[in-house]
Write a protein that holds these residues in place. Sequence first.
Motif, mmCIF file in Angstrom:
data_model
loop_
_atom_site.group_PDB
_atom_site.id
_atom_site.type_symbol
_atom_site.label_atom_id
_atom_site.label_comp_id
_atom_site.label_asym_id
_atom_site.label_seq_id
_atom_site.Cartn_x
_atom_site.Cartn_y
_atom_site.Cartn_z
ATOM 1 N N PHE A 215 38.701 80.528 47.662
ATOM 2 C CA PHE A 215 38.044 81.362 46.650
ATOM 3 C C PHE A 215 37.329 80.490 45.624
ATOM 4 C CE2 PHE A 215 38.065 83.720 42.618
ATOM 5 C CZ PHE A 215 37.338 84.829 43.009
ATOM 6 N N LEU A 216 37.939 79.374 45.224
ATOM 7 C CA LEU A 216 37.294 78.458 44.283
ATOM 8 C C LEU A 216 35.984 77.938 44.862
ATOM 9 C CD1 LEU A 216 37.223 76.667 41.763
ATOM 10 C CD2 LEU A 216 38.756 75.069 42.929
ATOM 11 N N GLU A 217 35.996 77.568 46.121
ATOM 12 C CA GLU A 217 34.782 77.090 46.790
ATOM 13 C C GLU A 217 33.743 78.207 46.895
ATOM 14 O OE1 GLU A 217 34.871 74.504 50.490
ATOM 15 O OE2 GLU A 217 34.370 76.459 51.339
ATOM 16 N N TYR A 218 34.186 79.384 47.292
ATOM 17 C CA TYR A 218 33.272 80.520 47.450
ATOM 18 C C TYR A 218 32.640 80.888 46.104
ATOM 19 C CZ TYR A 218 31.741 85.324 48.240
ATOM 20 O OH TYR A 218 31.004 86.480 48.301
ATOM 21 N N PHE A 219 33.452 80.954 45.049
ATOM 22 C CA PHE A 219 32.966 81.286 43.709
ATOM 23 C C PHE A 219 31.933 80.269 43.236
ATOM 24 C CE2 PHE A 219 34.145 81.425 38.967
ATOM 25 C CZ PHE A 219 33.194 82.395 38.694
ATOM 26 N N PRO B 157 32.622 97.364 54.845
ATOM 27 C CA PRO B 157 34.039 97.269 55.249
ATOM 28 C C PRO B 157 34.659 95.957 54.790
ATOM 29 C CG PRO B 157 32.590 96.934 57.138
ATOM 30 C CD PRO B 157 31.708 97.338 55.996
ATOM 31 N N ASP B 158 35.913 96.040 54.374
ATOM 32 C CA ASP B 158 36.610 94.836 53.913
ATOM 33 C C ASP B 158 36.862 93.850 55.050
ATOM 34 O OD1 ASP B 158 36.637 96.068 51.495
ATOM 35 O OD2 ASP B 158 38.754 96.621 51.529
ATOM 36 N N ILE C 48 29.089 89.658 45.430
ATOM 37 C CA ILE C 48 29.915 88.500 45.797
ATOM 38 C C ILE C 48 31.377 88.895 46.024
ATOM 39 C CG2 ILE C 48 28.413 86.906 44.540
ATOM 40 C CD1 ILE C 48 30.779 86.681 42.480
ATOM 41 N N LEU C 49 31.880 89.879 45.265
ATOM 42 C CA LEU C 49 33.274 90.276 45.453
ATOM 43 C C LEU C 49 33.472 91.034 46.752
ATOM 44 C CD1 LEU C 49 34.234 91.341 41.812
ATOM 45 C CD2 LEU C 49 34.878 89.253 43.021
ATOM 46 N N GLU C 50 32.494 91.857 47.133
ATOM 47 C CA GLU C 50 32.589 92.555 48.415
ATOM 48 C C GLU C 50 32.485 91.567 49.571
ATOM 49 O OE1 GLU C 50 33.361 95.766 48.908
ATOM 50 O OE2 GLU C 50 33.640 95.807 46.734
ATOM 51 N N ALA C 51 31.595 90.587 49.427
ATOM 52 C CA ALA C 51 31.438 89.584 50.485
ATOM 53 C C ALA C 51 32.680 88.705 50.600
ATOM 54 C CB ALA C 51 30.203 88.722 50.220
#
Length: 648
Positions: free
Chosen positions: A214-218, A616-617, A257-260
């Motif tokens: 998540f840190l990398e994605y953010f 979809p999640d 970004i949160l959905e992705a």
Amino acid sequence: MLKQPSAGGDDGSGFTPLVVVELAPDAKEEAVVWLTRKISDSEQSGGAGLSVQQLWSGTAETEKDNPNVFLVGGSRQRLLSGAEDLGLFKEFNDGSMRAFTCANRDNFKDFKGDGDGFLSMAECQYIVKHELDSLRAKSETHIPGYEKAKLYPGKSIIRRMQSKGILVQVFPLHETEELKRLSFTWYKKVKLSLQPLDEIRHYYGEGLALYFGFLEYFTFALVPMALVGVPYYLFDWESYDKYVLFAGFNLVWCTVILEAWKRSSATMAYRWGTLSRKKAFEEPRPGFRGVLGLNPVTGREEPLYPNTKRLLRVYLVSVPFVVLCLYLSLYVMMVYFLMEGWALSLHDAEPTFWTTVLTFVPSVIYAVVIEVMNLIYRYAAEFLTGWENHRLESSYQNHLVLKVLVFNFFNCFASLFYIAFVMQDMVMLRQSLATLLITSQILNQVMEAFLPYWLQRRRNKKMMRRARKRASPPPAEMPLADQVRLEADMSTYLGTFDDYLELFLLFGYVSLFSCVYPLAAVLVVLNNVTEVYSDAFKMCHVFKRPFSEPAANIGVWQLAFEAMSVIAVVTNCALIGMSPQVKSYFPESETQLILWTAAIEHGLLALKLILTFVIPDVPKHIQTKLARLEFESLEALKKKKMLEAPVQ
């Protein structure tokens, strides 16, 4: 730095040390003997069926060494059966992820021979921890040698000994060679490539790997906003009536970004075998207290505590305490504004270089006070949540997260909301946001990077001095006893709570008000890059190795970030409505402007809700694989019932 005994994975006697169990130096001998016997006894007789060896047999090497330190491991077959009991998912020959079973072990991809190397050391340590936690009292009424340490049938022995101070700590050992390889690919070389998430997961488990993922994605998700923000900052420095487009971009960004991320985390969790893993029945947390009774689900004896009393504690004590802390935070904020007004009045009366510097001093002081208040409140929230006496660890964590998030959000952002919507001073809002963000990042980097590095260097020098005293010249490789000493003195990693909280606040700074200070995204990107390296260094050299914990997502933090994105929609719509550029379209009716702003805000929230349901999640191809596995399981169950049915 760290030594794993021999290349073969054991100490030469067929025993592989996985976990260290340290009891108090003055622990009663009968309690020590009783616990070690429980660990080594077979499961049928109420033990864990594990192997246990004393680190220092007879006497310790030095007077300061604790003689009650034991190494715990397990035979290969015992660990495989433990993997089956826990329902660990491993890769099948057809590429799918399935729950491991000993009867079907030859059909798993990496199972060769007798299963040597099939389970990672992190998985083995997780199995050992589960077996130790599963040690329960039978007919014992107290811990031998400790009359006041009461036991009852079904009570966790390890938890009782920890709560009474008889058991000091239980921690897993590092693997020297694997840690060196991970360190090299993770942080020892500067690179633009992605983090080795699969290797992190293999060594530390899914929970920690998802945090770093998540840190990398953010960080990568912030790059587009940073690229847009730099030219905006350079060319629109004083044009605050032109931030409408940037605010609109902000709204789309924080939603997408949160959905992705949910889809990305689901893909990783499926690859790691935790997406479809059944959640185990939660046992009472160690600090849970109550009157002994029967659990209606398990039928076991355990403490019971009325839910009514817990709710009374929550609503009559905890809620008023949080409100009082919020009032205190508001009072400190008003003091900050008085200081800010005083500094500005001095600057306006006689503008000089020093009065210009003075205008930034109140914001810096306020930022430091915010960090101190957050820290003090965190300890108070932990005490209060423990006093509420929640039965489950998940319930305890949810209440703690809620308390901490409410206060931190109010403490960090209340002044910015006041400046933006009460004072409506965009110049001051930009200055305050920049000062709070930069000051908090500097403090975090000092606490998270420089201080741990200094502690690690100091610890290493201390260990080298000890080694030189015992051997001349010192051995090329650190003996197992020295490794245990070193790791026992390391700090205990308390989980990802503080790490996620820091990212949550940074996400708030970027999503709520960055349209008035576009460089916020740039600063957060730089912070996150250094965060990756400092966190990786701490995990490898400052903290004890944490036990691996299976995880399919980032848990309650996903809801926290989504709640922040909803608040960001409201905030940015309000900022857009306050823009002189937008106000020019409604020169005669302020009510009409408010109605249009509210309508757009409601429309965007509706669009956000629609996107949540439409996207979809879990990706479609993973849904198909999960459905196929469920179908195959049902078919196998039908065949089994047909074979077991009596012939008519």
